[in-house]
Design a protein around this motif. Structure first.
Motif, PDB file in Angstrom:
ATOM      1  N   HIS A  87       0.987  -1.585  -0.276  1.00 47.53           N
ATOM      2  CA  HIS A  87       0.067   0.034   0.301  1.00 47.53           C
ATOM      3  C   HIS A  87       1.097   1.614  -0.125  1.00 47.53           C
ATOM      4  O   HIS A  87       0.543   2.384  -0.517  1.00 47.53           O
ATOM      5  CB  HIS A  87      -0.938  -0.170   1.350  1.00 47.53           C
ATOM      6  N   ASN A  88       2.095   1.156   0.621  1.00 49.77           N
ATOM      7  CA  ASN A  88       3.115   2.000   0.839  1.00 49.77           C
ATOM      8  C   ASN A  88       3.474   3.079  -0.612  1.00 49.77           C
ATOM      9  O   ASN A  88       3.596   4.064  -0.572  1.00 49.77           O
ATOM     10  CB  ASN A  88       4.004   1.908   2.134  1.00 49.77           C
ATOM     11  N   ASP A 145      -2.028   7.349  -4.425  1.00 52.34           N
ATOM     12  CA  ASP A 145      -3.646   7.573  -3.618  1.00 52.34           C
ATOM     13  C   ASP A 145      -4.955   8.167  -5.030  1.00 52.34           C
ATOM     14  O   ASP A 145      -5.823   7.672  -4.986  1.00 52.34           O
ATOM     15  CB  ASP A 145      -3.275   8.542  -2.607  1.00 52.34           C
ATOM     16  N   THR A 172      -6.193  -3.987  -3.005  1.00 53.40           N
ATOM     17  CA  THR A 172      -6.894  -4.069  -2.019  1.00 53.40           C
ATOM     18  C   THR A 172      -7.564  -2.126  -1.632  1.00 53.40           C
ATOM     19  O   THR A 172      -8.422  -2.041  -0.755  1.00 53.40           O
ATOM     20  CB  THR A 172      -6.788  -4.723  -0.295  1.00 53.40           C
ATOM     21  N   LYS A 173      -6.180  -1.319  -2.010  1.00 49.80           N
ATOM     22  CA  LYS A 173      -5.654   0.393  -1.745  1.00 49.80           C
ATOM     23  C   LYS A 173      -7.228   0.311  -2.392  1.00 49.80           C
ATOM     24  O   LYS A 173      -7.605   1.071  -3.547  1.00 49.80           O
ATOM     25  CB  LYS A 173      -4.296   0.408  -1.320  1.00 49.80           C
ATOM     26  N   ASN A 174      -7.677   1.803  -1.340  1.00 48.91           N
ATOM     27  CA  ASN A 174      -8.603   1.842  -2.519  1.00 48.91           C
ATOM     28  C   ASN A 174      -7.753   3.259  -3.216  1.00 48.91           C
ATOM     29  O   ASN A 174      -7.671   4.314  -2.455  1.00 48.91           O
ATOM     30  CB  ASN A 174      -9.893   2.970  -1.485  1.00 48.91           C
ATOM     31  N   ASN A 192     -11.188   9.093   1.345  1.00 46.42           N
ATOM     32  CA  ASN A 192     -10.395   9.013   2.421  1.00 46.42           C
ATOM     33  C   ASN A 192     -10.391   8.754   4.085  1.00 46.42           C
ATOM     34  O   ASN A 192      -9.964   8.707   4.749  1.00 46.42           O
ATOM     35  CB  ASN A 192      -8.454   8.981   2.027  1.00 46.42           C
TER      36      ASN A 192
END
Length: 136
Positions: free
Chosen positions: A52-53, A57, A83-85, A133
Motif C-alpha cells: 500500500h505504501n 492514492d 485492496t487499497k482504495n 479517504n
C-alpha cells in the motif's frame, strides 16, 4: 488528508508537464509519477499490488492513447488484486456524452474531467479524494 502519490497516465508529454507543474503548485500530492504508456503503469501497479505504501492514492488517466487506451487500462485495473482504495480520475479532451456515460460504469472512476486541467478542477479533485479517504 493529502495524497502521497499520484500517477499521471497520458501519452502527451506537454500535458504531463503542465499537469505536474499545476499539481505541484496546488500541493495536490507529495509525489507524482508519470507514465506515457498505460501498459507500463499497469505493470507497476501489478508489481506493487501488495504494498500500500508505494501504490498511488490517485490516478489521472487519459482516454485516448496508443498501445493501450484508458478504457483498456480500466478493464485491466479492475481485475488487479489491489485492496487499497485508489481514486481514478479520467482526464480527456473528449466531451462525447457516450464516454462520460461509459466512465460512470466503472466504480473506481471518481470523476470525469475535461482538459485542460485548471487549478479549480484540481481543488475539486482534492476535496473528492479527502472525502473518499475520510474514516467513516
Amino acid at each position: 488528508m493529502k495524497n502521497k502519490l499520484t500517477y499521471i497516465i497520458d501519452d502527451d508529454k506537454l500535458t504531463v508537464k503542465l499537469m505536474s507543474i499545476l499539481i505541484s503548485k496546488n500541493e495536490f500530492c507529495e509525489e507524482i509519477k508519470s507514465f506515457y504508456n498505460a501498459q507500463l503503469a499497469l505493470e507497476q501497479l501489478k508489481h506493487n499490488s501488495d504494498n500500500h505504501n508505494i501504490l498511488p492514492d490517485a490516478i489521472l488517466l487519459d482516454l485516448n492513447m496508443p498501445l493501450m487506451d484508458g478504457w483498456q487500462f480500466l478493464d485491466e485495473f479492475i481485475n488487479l488484486s489491489i485492496t487499497k482504495n485508489i481514486s481514478i480520475f479520467i482526464m480527456t479532451s473528449s466531451i462525447d456524452p457516450a464516454d462520460i456515460e461509459k466512465a460512470k460504469k466503472y466504480n473506481v472512476v471518481k470523476n470525469y474531467i475535461e482538459k485542460p486541467i485548471t487549478s479549480k478542477k484540481l481543488d475539486t479533485l482534492c476535496r473528492l479524494i479527502s472525502d473518499i479517504n475520510k474514516p467513516n
